[in-house]
Design an enzyme around this catalytic site. Structure first.
Site, short mmCIF file in Angstrom:
data_model
loop_
_atom_site.label_atom_id
_atom_site.label_comp_id
_atom_site.label_asym_id
_atom_site.label_seq_id
_atom_site.Cartn_x
_atom_site.Cartn_y
_atom_site.Cartn_z
N CYS A 356 1.88 0.44 -6.15
CA CYS A 356 2.65 1.07 -5.05
C CYS A 356 3.84 0.12 -4.70
CB CYS A 356 1.80 1.23 -4.00
SG CYS A 356 0.07 2.10 -4.06
O1 KQY Z 1 -0.06 4.53 -3.12
C1 KQY Z 1 1.27 4.07 -2.90
N1 KQY Z 1 1.99 4.44 -4.05
C2 KQY Z 1 1.90 3.78 -1.66
C3 KQY Z 1 0.95 3.42 -0.67
C4 KQY Z 1 1.63 3.38 0.87
C5 KQY Z 1 0.94 2.88 1.85
C6 KQY Z 1 1.58 3.17 2.91
N2 KQY Z 1 1.08 2.25 4.12
#
Ligand code: KQY
Length: 373
Positions: A356
């Protein structure tokens, strides 16, 4: 120069490559929000720096840091990592950065999705998000890559591509009313195809239990290679994650990819279950407009949230009881890559993990050859 195109990647002969294809580099952002990262974001900054260092062993890394954080980030990151000044509302480059597409001539362009902080004013995680929504454009400008501005809300973590025309997504996220309530599921699928060049979309159901992105696929499942998927797994029938994994497994079993192949599914053991501790929750500031976090909340922990670098796999270390088994499994799945674990609980506390916080720029004409399986 970076120009904004009004056609689509599919119409122009571009496709979203698999993450396992060669990269020219990786982008990240520097975390700073004290309402999402405890203790003034210091522990998270150390974790992000360790991730950047690990990836920089395999490919060039650039980190965007705000003007206020620039000097500190520059000092905390290894010299091999490029640091550029870039404002952002938080630090999830996978979601706010560009999803790059390539063509047969070696061209690379970027898709700039509309971003609404995972749900806008109907359950999104913070307000405002205008600086995040500018990040993809700034990255493409610095990389001198042309840009498609997508006409719908999406995040990079909500899609995985096999590079051969198949996209993996979840209904929980892409069909959520807090993303694109004005259009139907069929229209969303058509737009996904137009902006990634995919011809087949495989719909999984829910994402990881209690995942605040509304179930991003990148925490649940990803392509190891065309025709092969890594899937988070727990055998514990009392765990709410079990039925989610089972449903995903059944859907993958019944599906065919863009080339008509059945999927080979590899089960990746689940860490935990893990929860936010009282001390961790106490280190967070509360702020109007941002989602509050509480002690004892279940964390959406997953080893599937790894990053594939050129010749490497950078994997979150989350639980001493299961880390070794997850690393061993990934080493078997990627015999041609070096598998590196990085302590990642501090990233998990912010709601995501290594995948992420990273976004690759594919090699295109600047690098041919294999990145290793
Ligand atoms: O899963 C993702 N690609 C991003 C996670 C974002 C979390 C925001 N607090």
């Amino acid at each position: 120069m970076s120009i904004t195109l009004d056609s689509t990647p599919a119409a122009d002969g571009f496709r979203m490559p698999g993450e396992f294809e060669p990269h020219q580099g990786c982008w990240m952002l520097w975390p700073w929000r004290p309402d999402n990262w405890r203790d003034g974001a210091l522990p998270a900054q150390r974790a992000f720096a360790a991730v950047a260092e690990a990836i920089s062993r395999f490919e060039p890394v650039t980190v965007g840091a705000s003007g206020a954080q620039y000097e500190f980030a520059r000092g905390a990151l290894p010299p091999a990592v490029r640091v550029v000044e870039m404002s952002s509302d938080d630090a999830w480059m996978r979601d706010v950065g560009p999803t790059c597409v390539v063509d047969r001539a070696g061209g690379v362009r970027g898709v700039d999705w509309r971003f609404n902080a995972w749900g806008g004013l109907r359950g999104g995680l913070y307000f405002p998000w205008d600086q995040d929504d500018l990040v993809a454009r700034k990255v493409l400008e610095i990389e001198r890559l042309d840009r498609y501005r997508a006409p719908f809300v999406n995040e990079g973590g909500a899609i995985h591509s096999d590079g051969e025309g198949t996209l993996l997504v979840t209904e929980q996220c892409l069909l959520n009313r807090n993303r694109n309530p004005q259009i139907t599921g069929a229209q969303i699928e058509a737009l996904l195809k137009a902006y990634t060049g995919a011809t087949e979309v495989v719909w999984l159901g829910d994402g990881v239990f209690n995942d605040e992105t509304d179930g991003h696929v990148d925490n649940l499942a990803c392509f190891v290679a065309p025709g092969e998927v890594a899937l988070l797994w727990t055998d514990d029938e009392r765990d709410p994650q079990h039925v989610i994994c089972l449903d995903a497994w059944e859907r993958l079993h019944d599906a065919r990819d863009a080339r008509g192949r059945r999927f080979k599914v590899h089960r990746i053991p689940m860490p935990g279950p893990l929860y936010m501790t009282r001390a961790e929750a106490a280190g967070l500031q509360t702020r109007a407009g941002a989602k509050p976090r509480h002690a004892r909340e279940r964390l959406a922990a997953s080893y599937v949230n790894f990053y594939l670098a050129n010749g490497g796999v950078v994997v979150p270390l989350l639980d001493p009881r299961t880390d070794a088994a997850a690393l061993a499994k990934l080493r078997r799945l990627f015999p041609g890559r070096k598998v590196v674990g990085v302590p990642a609980r501090e990233i998990l506390l912010g709601g995501g993990n290594i995948h992420c916080i990273t976004q690759q720029v594919p090699a295109g004409a600047r690098g041919r050859g294999r990145a290793g399986r």
